[in-house]
Design a protein around this motif. Structure first.
Motif, PDB file in Angstrom:
ATOM      1  N   ILE A   1       0.820  -1.222   0.000  1.00  0.00           N
ATOM      2  CA  ILE A   1       0.000   0.000   0.000  1.00  0.00           C
ATOM      3  C   ILE A   1       0.851   1.269   0.000  1.00  0.00           C
ATOM      4  N   GLY A   2       2.179   1.093  -0.124  1.00  0.00           N
ATOM      5  CA  GLY A   2       2.983   2.280  -0.349  1.00  0.00           C
ATOM      6  C   GLY A   2       4.123   2.582   0.593  1.00  0.00           C
ATOM      7  N   ALA A   3       4.405   1.694   1.561  1.00  0.00           N
ATOM      8  CA  ALA A   3       5.563   1.928   2.429  1.00  0.00           C
ATOM      9  C   ALA A   3       6.843   1.747   1.615  1.00  0.00           C
ATOM     10  N   ASP A   4       7.850   2.554   1.908  1.00  0.00           N
ATOM     11  CA  ASP A   4       9.125   2.440   1.200  1.00  0.00           C
ATOM     12  C   ASP A   4      10.062   1.466   1.888  1.00  0.00           C
ATOM     13  N   ASP A   5       9.813   1.210   3.173  1.00  0.00           N
ATOM     14  CA  ASP A   5      10.618   0.255   3.925  1.00  0.00           C
ATOM     15  C   ASP A   5       9.818  -0.186   5.140  1.00  0.00           C
ATOM     16  N   TYR A   6      10.218  -1.317   5.738  1.00  0.00           N
ATOM     17  CA  TYR A   6       9.466  -1.896   6.848  1.00  0.00           C
ATOM     18  C   TYR A   6      10.449  -2.483   7.851  1.00  0.00           C
ATOM     19  N   MET A   7      10.448  -1.961   9.076  1.00  0.00           N
ATOM     20  CA  MET A   7      11.330  -2.448  10.131  1.00  0.00           C
ATOM     21  C   MET A   7      10.502  -2.875  11.339  1.00  0.00           C
ATOM     22  N   THR A   8      10.953  -3.910  12.011  1.00  0.00           N
ATOM     23  CA  THR A   8      10.234  -4.382  13.188  1.00  0.00           C
ATOM     24  C   THR A   8      10.993  -4.055  14.470  1.00  0.00           C
ATOM     25  N   LYS A   9      10.238  -3.865  15.553  1.00  0.00           N
ATOM     26  CA  LYS A   9      10.798  -3.637  16.879  1.00  0.00           C
ATOM     27  C   LYS A   9      10.964  -4.991  17.572  1.00  0.00           C
ATOM     28  N   PRO A  10      11.977  -5.121  18.433  1.00  0.00           N
ATOM     29  CA  PRO A  10      13.045  -4.160  18.743  1.00  0.00           C
ATOM     30  C   PRO A  10      13.977  -3.973  17.556  1.00  0.00           C
ATOM     31  N   PHE A  11      14.661  -2.834  17.545  1.00  0.00           N
ATOM     32  CA  PHE A  11      15.490  -2.492  16.393  1.00  0.00           C
ATOM     33  C   PHE A  11      16.772  -1.819  16.859  1.00  0.00           C
ATOM     34  N   ARG A  12      17.744  -1.788  15.970  1.00  0.00           N
ATOM     35  CA  ARG A  12      18.990  -1.064  16.229  1.00  0.00           C
ATOM     36  C   ARG A  12      18.904   0.281  15.514  1.00  0.00           C
ATOM     37  N   PHE A  13      19.205   1.352  16.233  1.00  0.00           N
ATOM     38  CA  PHE A  13      19.081   2.675  15.627  1.00  0.00           C
ATOM     39  C   PHE A  13      19.967   2.810  14.398  1.00  0.00           C
ATOM     40  N   GLU A  14      21.148   2.205  14.428  1.00  0.00           N
ATOM     41  CA  GLU A  14      22.071   2.310  13.298  1.00  0.00           C
ATOM     42  C   GLU A  14      21.430   1.808  12.016  1.00  0.00           C
ATOM     43  N   GLU A  15      20.633   0.743  12.136  1.00  0.00           N
ATOM     44  CA  GLU A  15      19.964   0.208  10.944  1.00  0.00           C
ATOM     45  C   GLU A  15      18.864   1.156  10.477  1.00  0.00           C
ATOM     46  N   LEU A  16      18.098   1.699  11.434  1.00  0.00           N
ATOM     47  CA  LEU A  16      17.055   2.656  11.063  1.00  0.00           C
ATOM     48  C   LEU A  16      17.669   3.865  10.368  1.00  0.00           C
ATOM     49  N   LEU A  17      18.767   4.366  10.904  1.00  0.00           N
ATOM     50  CA  LEU A  17      19.441   5.523  10.312  1.00  0.00           C
ATOM     51  C   LEU A  17      19.893   5.223   8.883  1.00  0.00           C
ATOM     52  N   ALA A  18      20.442   4.035   8.672  1.00  0.00           N
ATOM     53  CA  ALA A  18      20.906   3.657   7.340  1.00  0.00           C
ATOM     54  C   ALA A  18      19.736   3.613   6.361  1.00  0.00           C
ATOM     55  N   ARG A  19      18.601   3.102   6.798  1.00  0.00           N
ATOM     56  CA  ARG A  19      17.441   3.015   5.905  1.00  0.00           C
ATOM     57  C   ARG A  19      16.856   4.395   5.607  1.00  0.00           C
ATOM     58  N   VAL A  20      16.849   5.250   6.628  1.00  0.00           N
ATOM     59  CA  VAL A  20      16.373   6.620   6.425  1.00  0.00           C
ATOM     60  C   VAL A  20      17.255   7.330   5.401  1.00  0.00           C
ATOM     61  N   ARG A  21      18.556   7.213   5.563  1.00  0.00           N
ATOM     62  CA  ARG A  21      19.487   7.858   4.633  1.00  0.00           C
ATOM     63  C   ARG A  21      19.336   7.315   3.217  1.00  0.00           C
ATOM     64  N   LEU A  22      19.100   6.024   3.102  1.00  0.00           N
ATOM     65  CA  LEU A  22      18.918   5.418   1.788  1.00  0.00           C
ATOM     66  C   LEU A  22      17.690   5.994   1.102  1.00  0.00           C
ATOM     67  N   ARG A  23      16.575   6.065   1.828  1.00  0.00           N
ATOM     68  CA  ARG A  23      15.338   6.589   1.244  1.00  0.00           C
ATOM     69  C   ARG A  23      15.461   8.080   0.957  1.00  0.00           C
ATOM     70  N   MET A  24      16.205   8.793   1.789  1.00  0.00           N
ATOM     71  CA  MET A  24      16.408  10.216   1.570  1.00  0.00           C
ATOM     72  C   MET A  24      17.225  10.460   0.308  1.00  0.00           C
ATOM     73  N   ARG A  25      18.215   9.619   0.060  1.00  0.00           N
ATOM     74  CA  ARG A  25      19.029   9.774  -1.141  1.00  0.00           C
ATOM     75  C   ARG A  25      18.183   9.627  -2.388  1.00  0.00           C
ATOM     76  N   GLY A  26      17.291   8.648  -2.367  1.00  0.00           N
ATOM     77  CA  GLY A  26      16.424   8.450  -3.519  1.00  0.00           C
ATOM     78  C   GLY A  26      15.494   9.623  -3.729  1.00  0.00           C
ATOM     79  N   ASP A  27      15.005  10.198  -2.611  1.00  0.00           N
ATOM     80  CA  ASP A  27      14.104  11.336  -2.695  1.00  0.00           C
ATOM     81  C   ASP A  27      14.838  12.576  -3.176  1.00  0.00           C
ATOM     82  N   ARG A  28      16.047  12.805  -2.651  1.00  0.00           N
ATOM     83  CA  ARG A  28      16.803  13.992  -3.011  1.00  0.00           C
ATOM     84  C   ARG A  28      17.248  13.963  -4.470  1.00  0.00           C
ATOM     85  N   ALA A  29      17.470  12.739  -4.981  1.00  0.00           N
ATOM     86  CA  ALA A  29      17.940  12.634  -6.363  1.00  0.00           C
ATOM     87  C   ALA A  29      16.919  13.194  -7.339  1.00  0.00           C
ATOM     88  N   ALA A  30      15.639  13.182  -6.920  1.00  0.00           N
ATOM     89  CA  ALA A  30      14.579  13.658  -7.809  1.00  0.00           C
ATOM     90  C   ALA A  30      14.399  15.168  -7.745  1.00  0.00           C
TER      91      ALA A  30
END
Length: 219
Positions: A94-123
């Protein structure tokens, strides 16, 4: 400065994620309900949303559906305790760009955020403009009347919000949310102080005061 909307009703997790994002150069705003998540996301000014599914007034999937139905391209990273395959598939379908489950490591969340941001900024074109006022998001360079203007990081972020909403009235609370997050007292005059400073640098008539409502960048 990139702005992240965090839709999470558990205060401990919301605070943990917000502090981590701020420490890594983002501006983070926290909301705790599905209604607030939709309202903030559709108001614009955010670059990505971190979305919990178990919000007190509605399911996060409903938030995601609402965004996609209205055509919002806002990248969404789902962060939830639901770890079932069906939930993951539903979220992505239905449109999520990524899916993470809790408990989680912040480092992984940060990496995924940066990845999605790069794709958004490229446009993006990389340059925001209104008349002879422009802001280059890549070089962090502001110009007014053809002259380079030296802005602080907060002034740059404030002007970026105005340029993304040219002609639209923005309340003090909206500006506090987009530029400073929710750490500042809504009764603070920090917005007014920075508006005055910005006017001195780009021209007093560019940012208009709308009495009883807020401020508007003249188009």
């Amino acid at each position: 400065m990139s702005r992240i909307l965090i839709a999470e009703d558990e205060e401990r997790i919301a605070s943990f994620v917000r502090k981590g994002l701020v420490a890594n150069g983002f501006t983070a705003t926290v909301v705790g309900t599905a209604r607030e998540a939709v309202d903030h996301a559709l108001a614009g000014g955010f670059d990505l949303m971190v979305l919990d599914l178990g919000l007190p007034d509605g399911d996060g999937f409903a938030v995601l559906r609402r965004l996609r139905e209205t055509g919002s391209p806002l990248p969404v990273v789902v962060l939830t305790a639901r770890d079932g395959v069906n939930d993951t598939v539903t979220g992505l379908e239905i449109g999520a760009d990524d899916y993470m489950t809790k408990p989680f490591r912040f480092e992984e969340l940060l990496a995924r955020v940066r990845l999605r941001m790069r794709g958004d900024r490229a446009a993006e074109t990389g340059v925001l403009a209104a008349g002879d006022l422009s802001l280059d998001l890549r070089t962090r360079r502001a110009t007014a009347d053809g002259t380079t203007v030296d802005l602080t990081a907060r002034e740059f972020a404030l002007l970026e919000v105005f340029l993304r909403h040219t002609g639209q009235v923005l309340t003090r609370q909206q500006l506090l949310s987009h530029v400073w997050g929710y750490d500042h007292d809504p009764g603070s005059n920090v917005v007014d102080v920075f508006i005055r400073s910005l006017r001195k640098k780009i021209g007093a008539d560019r940012i208009r005061t709308v009495r009883g409502m807020g401020y508007r960048l003249a188009d």
